[in-house]
Motif scaffolding. Structure first.
Motif, mmCIF file in Angstrom:
data_model
loop_
_atom_site.group_PDB
_atom_site.id
_atom_site.type_symbol
_atom_site.label_atom_id
_atom_site.label_comp_id
_atom_site.label_asym_id
_atom_site.label_seq_id
_atom_site.Cartn_x
_atom_site.Cartn_y
_atom_site.Cartn_z
ATOM 1 N N GLY A 96 0.814 -1.213 0.000
ATOM 2 C CA GLY A 96 0.000 0.000 0.000
ATOM 3 C C GLY A 96 0.848 1.263 0.000
ATOM 4 N N ILE A 97 1.921 1.254 0.775
ATOM 5 C CA ILE A 97 2.835 2.408 0.803
ATOM 6 C C ILE A 97 3.490 2.579 -0.564
ATOM 7 C CG2 ILE A 97 4.994 3.297 1.791
ATOM 8 C CD1 ILE A 97 4.107 1.910 4.448
ATOM 9 N N LEU A 98 3.943 1.484 -1.150
ATOM 10 C CA LEU A 98 4.563 1.557 -2.480
ATOM 11 C C LEU A 98 3.568 2.067 -3.519
ATOM 12 C CD1 LEU A 98 6.635 -1.743 -2.378
ATOM 13 C CD2 LEU A 98 7.525 0.605 -2.296
ATOM 14 N N ALA A 99 2.324 1.621 -3.440
ATOM 15 C CA ALA A 99 1.291 2.089 -4.372
ATOM 16 C C ALA A 99 1.033 3.581 -4.176
ATOM 17 C CB ALA A 99 0.004 1.295 -4.175
ATOM 18 N N GLN A 100 1.045 4.039 -2.933
ATOM 19 C CA GLN A 100 0.835 5.465 -2.656
ATOM 20 C C GLN A 100 1.978 6.295 -3.237
ATOM 21 O OE1 GLN A 100 -1.923 6.797 -1.063
ATOM 22 N NE2 GLN A 100 -1.109 8.771 -1.654
ATOM 23 N N LEU A 101 3.200 5.823 -3.081
ATOM 24 C CA LEU A 101 4.350 6.529 -3.655
ATOM 25 C C LEU A 101 4.218 6.617 -5.174
ATOM 26 C CD1 LEU A 101 7.176 4.985 -1.457
ATOM 27 C CD2 LEU A 101 6.519 7.404 -1.517
ATOM 28 N N GLN A 102 3.814 5.518 -5.789
ATOM 29 C CA GLN A 102 3.641 5.494 -7.238
ATOM 30 C C GLN A 102 2.523 6.455 -7.660
ATOM 31 O OE1 GLN A 102 2.398 1.745 -8.910
ATOM 32 N NE2 GLN A 102 3.303 2.259 -10.886
ATOM 33 N N ALA A 103 1.415 6.452 -6.933
ATOM 34 C CA ALA A 103 0.287 7.329 -7.255
ATOM 35 C C ALA A 103 0.683 8.800 -7.153
ATOM 36 C CB ALA A 103 -0.888 7.032 -6.327
ATOM 37 N N LEU A 104 1.630 9.101 -6.282
ATOM 38 C CA LEU A 104 2.108 10.477 -6.120
ATOM 39 C C LEU A 104 3.191 10.827 -7.135
ATOM 40 C CD1 LEU A 104 2.198 10.490 -2.242
ATOM 41 C CD2 LEU A 104 0.719 11.929 -3.672
ATOM 42 N N GLY A 105 3.539 9.874 -7.995
ATOM 43 C CA GLY A 105 4.535 10.129 -9.035
ATOM 44 C C GLY A 105 5.967 10.086 -8.552
ATOM 45 N N MET A 106 6.199 9.472 -7.397
ATOM 46 C CA MET A 106 7.547 9.402 -6.848
ATOM 47 C C MET A 106 8.295 8.212 -7.452
ATOM 48 S SD MET A 106 7.365 12.002 -4.854
ATOM 49 C CE MET A 106 9.037 11.883 -4.286
ATOM 50 N N THR A 107 9.593 8.388 -7.685
ATOM 51 C CA THR A 107 10.449 7.302 -8.129
ATOM 52 C C THR A 107 11.097 6.677 -6.914
ATOM 53 O OG1 THR A 107 10.897 8.402 -10.226
ATOM 54 C CG2 THR A 107 12.458 6.697 -9.543
ATOM 55 N N VAL A 108 10.807 5.414 -6.658
ATOM 56 C CA VAL A 108 11.373 4.704 -5.507
ATOM 57 C C VAL A 108 12.753 4.211 -5.889
ATOM 58 C CG1 VAL A 108 11.091 2.764 -3.927
ATOM 59 C CG2 VAL A 108 9.072 4.035 -4.722
ATOM 60 N N VAL A 109 13.744 4.620 -5.114
ATOM 61 C CA VAL A 109 15.131 4.226 -5.350
ATOM 62 C C VAL A 109 15.437 2.925 -4.612
ATOM 63 C CG1 VAL A 109 17.545 4.916 -5.017
ATOM 64 C CG2 VAL A 109 15.834 6.618 -5.672
ATOM 65 N N SER A 110 14.967 2.833 -3.379
ATOM 66 C CA SER A 110 15.197 1.613 -2.594
ATOM 67 C C SER A 110 14.169 1.503 -1.480
ATOM 68 C CB SER A 110 16.614 1.583 -2.003
ATOM 69 O OG SER A 110 16.763 2.617 -1.048
ATOM 70 N N VAL A 111 13.984 0.266 -1.035
ATOM 71 C CA VAL A 111 13.135 -0.043 0.129
ATOM 72 C C VAL A 111 13.895 -1.078 0.931
ATOM 73 C CG1 VAL A 111 10.937 -1.013 0.904
ATOM 74 C CG2 VAL A 111 11.021 0.321 -1.211
ATOM 75 N N ARG A 112 14.083 -0.794 2.205
ATOM 76 C CA ARG A 112 14.804 -1.786 3.009
ATOM 77 C C ARG A 112 14.268 -1.840 4.434
ATOM 78 N NH1 ARG A 112 18.483 0.969 6.209
ATOM 79 N NH2 ARG A 112 18.932 3.065 5.500
ATOM 80 N N PRO A 113 14.194 -3.040 4.969
ATOM 81 C CA PRO A 113 13.811 -3.161 6.373
ATOM 82 C C PRO A 113 14.984 -2.755 7.258
ATOM 83 C CG PRO A 113 14.280 -5.312 5.460
ATOM 84 C CD PRO A 113 14.413 -4.320 4.336
#
Length: 69
Positions: free
Chosen positions: A49-66
């Protein structure tokens, strides 16, 4: 008992006011070319859901890490 995992999302560029308001309760740290958003993620569905929200806002995700711990 459910446990959460802290994640750090790194995106290109600064966040708009709209994007900032979408991530209330998460820590937002701006660097010169990227922004770090970190906070507790409840489960895999919440993560997506967070990743989808970032995409909907037009953000480019560089990395995701725990974050260990």
């Amino acid at each position: 008992m459910a446990t959460t995992t802290r994640y750090v999302f790194c995106v290109d560029g600064p966040l708009s006011d709209e994007a900032r308001s979408a991530f209330l309760g998460m820590r937002i740290t701006e660097a010169p070319r990227q922004t770090l958003i970190d906070g507790e993620v409840l489960d895999e569905s919440h993560l997506h859901g967070i990743l989808a929200q970032l995409q909907a806002l037009g953000m480019t995700v560089v990395s995701v890490r725990p974050v260990p711990g």
